[in-house]
Write an enzyme that holds these catalytic residues in place. Structure first.
Site, PDB file in Angstrom:
ATOM      1  N   ALA A  66       2.832  -4.419  -2.023  1.00 26.61           N
ATOM      2  CA  ALA A  66       2.800  -5.875  -2.092  1.00 26.61           C
ATOM      3  C   ALA A  66       2.425  -6.239  -3.527  1.00 26.61           C
ATOM      4  O   ALA A  66       1.764  -5.456  -4.214  1.00 26.61           O
ATOM      5  CB  ALA A  66       1.765  -6.403  -1.116  1.00 26.61           C
ATOM      6  N   GLY A 112       2.537  -1.717   0.815  1.00 24.67           N
ATOM      7  CA  GLY A 112       3.586  -2.467   1.515  1.00 24.67           C
ATOM      8  C   GLY A 112       4.955  -1.808   1.415  1.00 24.67           C
ATOM      9  O   GLY A 112       5.820  -2.026   2.271  1.00 24.67           O
ATOM     10  N   GLU A 115       4.905   0.782   4.061  1.00 22.78           N
ATOM     11  CA  GLU A 115       4.912   0.042   5.328  1.00 22.78           C
ATOM     12  C   GLU A 115       6.316  -0.498   5.619  1.00 22.78           C
ATOM     13  O   GLU A 115       6.764  -0.518   6.767  1.00 22.78           O
ATOM     14  CB  GLU A 115       3.881  -1.090   5.274  1.00 22.78           C
ATOM     15  CG  GLU A 115       2.452  -0.525   5.287  1.00 22.78           C
ATOM     16  CD  GLU A 115       1.393  -1.575   5.046  1.00 22.78           C
ATOM     17  OE1 GLU A 115       1.473  -2.243   3.986  1.00 22.78           O
ATOM     18  OE2 GLU A 115       0.499  -1.745   5.878  1.00 22.78           O
ATOM     19  N   GLU A 135      -4.348   1.147  -0.334  1.00 21.49           N
ATOM     20  CA  GLU A 135      -5.059  -0.138  -0.231  1.00 21.49           C
ATOM     21  C   GLU A 135      -6.572  -0.035  -0.365  1.00 21.49           C
ATOM     22  O   GLU A 135      -7.203  -0.897  -0.982  1.00 21.49           O
ATOM     23  CB  GLU A 135      -4.710  -0.827   1.103  1.00 21.49           C
ATOM     24  CG  GLU A 135      -3.336  -1.475   1.137  1.00 21.49           C
ATOM     25  CD  GLU A 135      -2.212  -0.526   1.543  1.00 21.49           C
ATOM     26  OE1 GLU A 135      -2.441   0.707   1.565  1.00 21.49           O
ATOM     27  OE2 GLU A 135      -1.112  -1.021   1.838  1.00 21.49           O
TER      28      GLU A 135
END
Ligand code: COA
Length: 260
Positions: A66, A112, A115, A135
């Site tokens: 992200a 992300g 993911e 993270e």
């Protein structure tokens, strides 16, 4: 449709969606997430598209996570909304799409990015790929499904080790964990994915959609996957694809599925 952060390309039953922010290692900003939602929606509605391949542009990254610059100052409520909205419009959306989605992991798939690859129906990696959920090194946890999909794919112990150490694994380790199905040379990645995709396009798209639903039911709380399978199995008997598939077999010819 034209996108600022994506390139889409259709060829012979396959739509390829390429995330195109190479200078930011294809990091997922909010605009890219929205565009991905629209691109997946559009490809899923296109009856010619039988398979979607998702990849990143450049030779370095699939998606490096992200976009950290967008959420660094978020409050508790904004953080929760960011995750919930991402699940809804992209990660769960892809997992539950009726069109098969293959992630072609062409480099870093971090946070992300991993993911996103895990929300796809399966993954193939190039031999330079590196995968991880870093993270906790940023003081946060995976928020786009990583705590759920990684243990489903590789088991709880390995997932917790990856999450707690925040370290990356290489493509061969990912292969040995079952996180990716195959590893190829970088230049072979897309051709290899296209070969698998072509095999998929030969089969009944309505049956494949029911199979995705039944397999996904396995990990849904309060849903009996066997019941979903039984219903989907029965539903297939009412399709033109089933009539064509069984007739073609009995007539010793190749089926031409109408996709209905
Ligand atoms: N969010 C925002 N920008 C990112 C990013 C992310 N997740 N990952 C990389 N970028 C940007 C960098 O800030 C840099 O931008 P700049 O040139 O404007 O400074 C550019 O992409 C290139 O990255 P850089 O770090 O210089 O490349 P590198 O080869 O030295 O390192 C990584 C590659 C992947 C190891 C490193 O970029 C990294 O650790 N990224 C963050 C990974 C992460 O924690 N993801 C989870 C987010 S929840």
């Amino acid at each position: 449709m034209n996108y600022n952060n994506l390139i889409t390309n259709y060829n012979n039953g396959i739509t390829t969606i390429t995330i195109n922010r190479p200078k930011k290692l294809n990091a997922l900003n909010q605009e890219t997430i929205k565009e991905l939602h629209n691109a997946f929606k559009e490809a899923n509605l296109d009856t010619n598209t039988k398979v979607i391949i998702l990849t990143g542009s450049g030779e370095k990254a699939f998606v490096a996570g992200a976009d950290i610059s967008e959420f660094a100052n978020f409050s508790v409520e904004e953080g929760e909304h960011l995750a919930a909205n991402g699940h809804k419009i992209l990660f769960d959306y892809i997992e539950n799409l009726s069109t098969p989605v293959i992630a072609a992991v062409n480099g870093f798939a971090l946070g992300g990015g991993l993911e996103l690859a895990m929300a796809c129906h399966f993954r193939v990696a190039s031999n330079n790929a590196k995968m991880g959920l870093p993270e906790v090194s940023l003081g946060v946890i995976p928020g786009y499904g990583g705590t759920q999909r990684l243990p489903q794919l590789i088991g709880k112990g390995r997932a917790l080790e990856m999450i707690m150490t925040a370290t990356m694994i290489d493509a061969n380790k990912a292969l040995s964990y079952g996180l990716v199905n195959n590893v190829t040379a970088q230049e072979e990645l897309l051709p290899f994915c296209e070969t698998i995709a072509q095999k998929i396009t030969q089969n009944s798209s309505v049956a494949i959609a029911e199979a995705i639903k039944a397999v996904n039911a396995n990990s849904k709380d309060g849903v009996n996957g066997f019941d979903v399978e039984i219903k989907g199995f029965g539903k297939c008997f009412g399709t033109e694809d089933f009539t064509e598939g069984t007739t073609a077999f009995l007539e010793k010819r190749k089926a031409e599925f109408p996709g209905r």
